[in-house]
Design a protein around this motif. Structure first.
Motif, PDB file in Angstrom:
ATOM      1  N   VAL A   1      65.724 -36.242 -21.320  1.00  0.00           N
ATOM      2  CA  VAL A   1      64.753 -36.640 -22.340  1.00  0.00           C
ATOM      3  C   VAL A   1      64.787 -35.638 -23.486  1.00  0.00           C
ATOM      4  N   THR A   2      64.911 -36.163 -24.705  1.00  0.00           N
ATOM      5  CA  THR A   2      64.903 -35.313 -25.894  1.00  0.00           C
ATOM      6  C   THR A   2      64.005 -35.950 -26.948  1.00  0.00           C
ATOM      7  N   ALA A   3      63.099 -35.151 -27.501  1.00  0.00           N
ATOM      8  CA  ALA A   3      62.196 -35.632 -28.550  1.00  0.00           C
ATOM      9  C   ALA A   3      61.501 -34.428 -29.160  1.00  0.00           C
ATOM     10  N   ALA A   4      60.942 -34.618 -30.335  1.00  0.00           N
ATOM     11  CA  ALA A   4      60.138 -33.564 -30.943  1.00  0.00           C
ATOM     12  C   ALA A   4      58.921 -33.292 -30.064  1.00  0.00           C
ATOM     13  N   SER A   5      58.463 -32.052 -30.058  1.00  0.00           N
ATOM     14  CA  SER A   5      57.376 -31.646 -29.157  1.00  0.00           C
ATOM     15  C   SER A   5      56.146 -32.545 -29.212  1.00  0.00           C
ATOM     16  N   PRO A   6      55.674 -32.958 -30.402  1.00  0.00           N
ATOM     17  CA  PRO A   6      54.457 -33.777 -30.431  1.00  0.00           C
ATOM     18  C   PRO A   6      54.597 -35.130 -29.738  1.00  0.00           C
ATOM     19  N   VAL A   7      55.827 -35.666 -29.684  1.00  0.00           N
ATOM     20  CA  VAL A   7      56.017 -37.000 -29.089  1.00  0.00           C
ATOM     21  C   VAL A   7      56.799 -36.942 -27.783  1.00  0.00           C
ATOM     22  N   LEU A   8      57.129 -35.728 -27.324  1.00  0.00           N
ATOM     23  CA  LEU A   8      57.850 -35.603 -26.057  1.00  0.00           C
ATOM     24  C   LEU A   8      57.104 -36.262 -24.895  1.00  0.00           C
ATOM     25  N   PRO A   9      55.763 -36.149 -24.819  1.00  0.00           N
ATOM     26  CA  PRO A   9      55.055 -36.835 -23.726  1.00  0.00           C
ATOM     27  C   PRO A   9      55.246 -38.351 -23.734  1.00  0.00           C
ATOM     28  N   ILE A  10      55.478 -38.941 -24.899  1.00  0.00           N
ATOM     29  CA  ILE A  10      55.717 -40.384 -24.954  1.00  0.00           C
ATOM     30  C   ILE A  10      57.022 -40.714 -24.244  1.00  0.00           C
ATOM     31  N   ALA A  11      58.069 -39.942 -24.553  1.00  0.00           N
ATOM     32  CA  ALA A  11      59.361 -40.173 -23.912  1.00  0.00           C
ATOM     33  C   ALA A  11      59.271 -39.947 -22.408  1.00  0.00           C
ATOM     34  N   GLN A  12      58.554 -38.913 -22.004  1.00  0.00           N
ATOM     35  CA  GLN A  12      58.405 -38.631 -20.577  1.00  0.00           C
ATOM     36  C   GLN A  12      57.637 -39.742 -19.867  1.00  0.00           C
ATOM     37  N   ALA A  13      56.592 -40.242 -20.513  1.00  0.00           N
ATOM     38  CA  ALA A  13      55.806 -41.327 -19.914  1.00  0.00           C
ATOM     39  C   ALA A  13      56.636 -42.596 -19.789  1.00  0.00           C
ATOM     40  N   LEU A  14      57.499 -42.850 -20.771  1.00  0.00           N
ATOM     41  CA  LEU A  14      58.367 -44.025 -20.717  1.00  0.00           C
ATOM     42  C   LEU A  14      59.297 -43.947 -19.517  1.00  0.00           C
ATOM     43  N   VAL A  15      59.876 -42.785 -19.292  1.00  0.00           N
ATOM     44  CA  VAL A  15      60.772 -42.596 -18.149  1.00  0.00           C
ATOM     45  C   VAL A  15      60.016 -42.788 -16.829  1.00  0.00           C
ATOM     46  N   VAL A  16      58.813 -42.248 -16.749  1.00  0.00           N
ATOM     47  CA  VAL A  16      58.009 -42.408 -15.542  1.00  0.00           C
ATOM     48  C   VAL A  16      57.714 -43.878 -15.286  1.00  0.00           C
ATOM     49  N   GLU A  17      57.436 -44.633 -16.345  1.00  0.00           N
ATOM     50  CA  GLU A  17      57.198 -46.068 -16.185  1.00  0.00           C
ATOM     51  C   GLU A  17      58.437 -46.784 -15.649  1.00  0.00           C
ATOM     52  N   LEU A  18      59.604 -46.296 -16.020  1.00  0.00           N
ATOM     53  CA  LEU A  18      60.846 -46.878 -15.529  1.00  0.00           C
ATOM     54  C   LEU A  18      61.118 -46.499 -14.080  1.00  0.00           C
ATOM     55  N   GLY A  19      60.336 -45.562 -13.551  1.00  0.00           N
ATOM     56  CA  GLY A  19      60.515 -45.108 -12.181  1.00  0.00           C
ATOM     57  C   GLY A  19      61.325 -43.847 -12.064  1.00  0.00           C
ATOM     58  N   GLY A  20      61.763 -43.299 -13.220  1.00  0.00           N
ATOM     59  CA  GLY A  20      62.633 -42.144 -13.202  1.00  0.00           C
ATOM     60  C   GLY A  20      61.899 -40.820 -13.258  1.00  0.00           C
ATOM     61  N   GLU A  21      62.681 -39.737 -13.236  1.00  0.00           N
ATOM     62  CA  GLU A  21      62.162 -38.376 -13.325  1.00  0.00           C
ATOM     63  C   GLU A  21      62.645 -37.767 -14.636  1.00  0.00           C
ATOM     64  N   PRO A  22      61.742 -37.506 -15.588  1.00  0.00           N
ATOM     65  CA  PRO A  22      62.177 -36.951 -16.875  1.00  0.00           C
ATOM     66  C   PRO A  22      62.584 -35.488 -16.758  1.00  0.00           C
TER      67      PRO A  22
END
Length: 236
Positions: free
Chosen positions: A154-175
């Motif tokens: 997962v790569t994203a700017a710090s302010p939106v990194l939690p969005i990318a991490q949450a998306l991965v979690v929704e997919l069932g993955g481990e960010p």
């Protein structure tokens, strides 16, 4: 944008997004299906080849197959699941056509690329995110189960990194957070490991077949599985 209920989504809850999938290849179709399964609405998918159209019909039944521009126009989250070498031209082309929207989430799945490749979309106010599932896809429903626990870079700017991490979690993955500058090295390491295992297994199978063993798979499976498991436990 206002979305109607998706009849193929088990439960469409508040806060769910309209997902546009650009590229109904093995990765895009599966990730789109996984997001749909947790309540998001897939509002469109692009599929150029006959194979990708068939895959879209199988994995995303009822989702309209549209051209790329219309998929992007409809979506609150655009999933760009296209080959790495096509990604820069696609992003730039859509920017030139004025298709990116302010506040729109734009996610790509190319391993070596971070969010810099999405700069033309970000310039229009879109939110760039990069995720990469470290698994091989078959493009079938079997992959949906294999997503559970799969690591995603997962790569994203710090302010939106939690969005990318949450998306991965929704997919069932481990960010797993990978810095922008480290994406090429990350992708090289993952590819090197995949190629090395495949090459070693193929050479061993050829050798056993030359000895008259018609089906060498059962001979090698426990040996390779044990050896790989022992190696991977080195860091534990």
């Amino acid at each position: 944008m206002t979305l109607g209920p998706d009849p193929f989504v088990p439960e469409q809850r508040a806060g769910r997004l309209g997902i546009g999938v650009v590229g109904a290849g093995r990765v895009g179709a599966v990730l789109g299906s996984a997001l749909r399964a947790v309540g998001h609405a897939v509002v469109g998918v692009s599929a150029v080849s006959e194979e990708s159209r068939e895959r879209a019909e199988l994995m995303l039944p009822g989702v309209p197959v549209l051209d790329v521009e219309e998929v992007v126009e409809r979506a609150e989250l655009v999933l760009l699941a296209v080959p790495e070498d096509e990604l820069p031209g696609l992003v730039n082309g859509l920017a030139g056509l004025g298709r990116w929207q302010a506040g729109q989430l734009v996610v790509h799945t190319a391993g070596p690329q971070g969010v810099a490749v999405l700069a033309p979309a970000a310039a229009a106010g879109a939110i760039p995110l990069a995720i990469h599932p470290a698994m091989t896809f078959t493009g079938t429903s079997m992959d949906l189960t294999r997503l559970t626990g799969a690591p995603f870079a997962v790569t994203a700017a710090s302010p939106v990194l939690p969005i990318a991490q949450a998306l991965v979690v929704e997919l069932g993955g481990e960010p797993v957070v990978v810095a922008e500058a480290d994406r090429p090295s990350y992708a090289e390491a993952v590819q090197r490991a995949t190629d090395a295992v495949a090459a070693a297994a193929s050479q061993a199978m050829d050798a056993l077949e030359s000895l008259g063993i018609a089906d060498p798979g059962p001979h090698l499976t426990p040996l390779l599985t044990t050896a790989l498991d022992r190696t991977l436990r080195r860091s534990q």
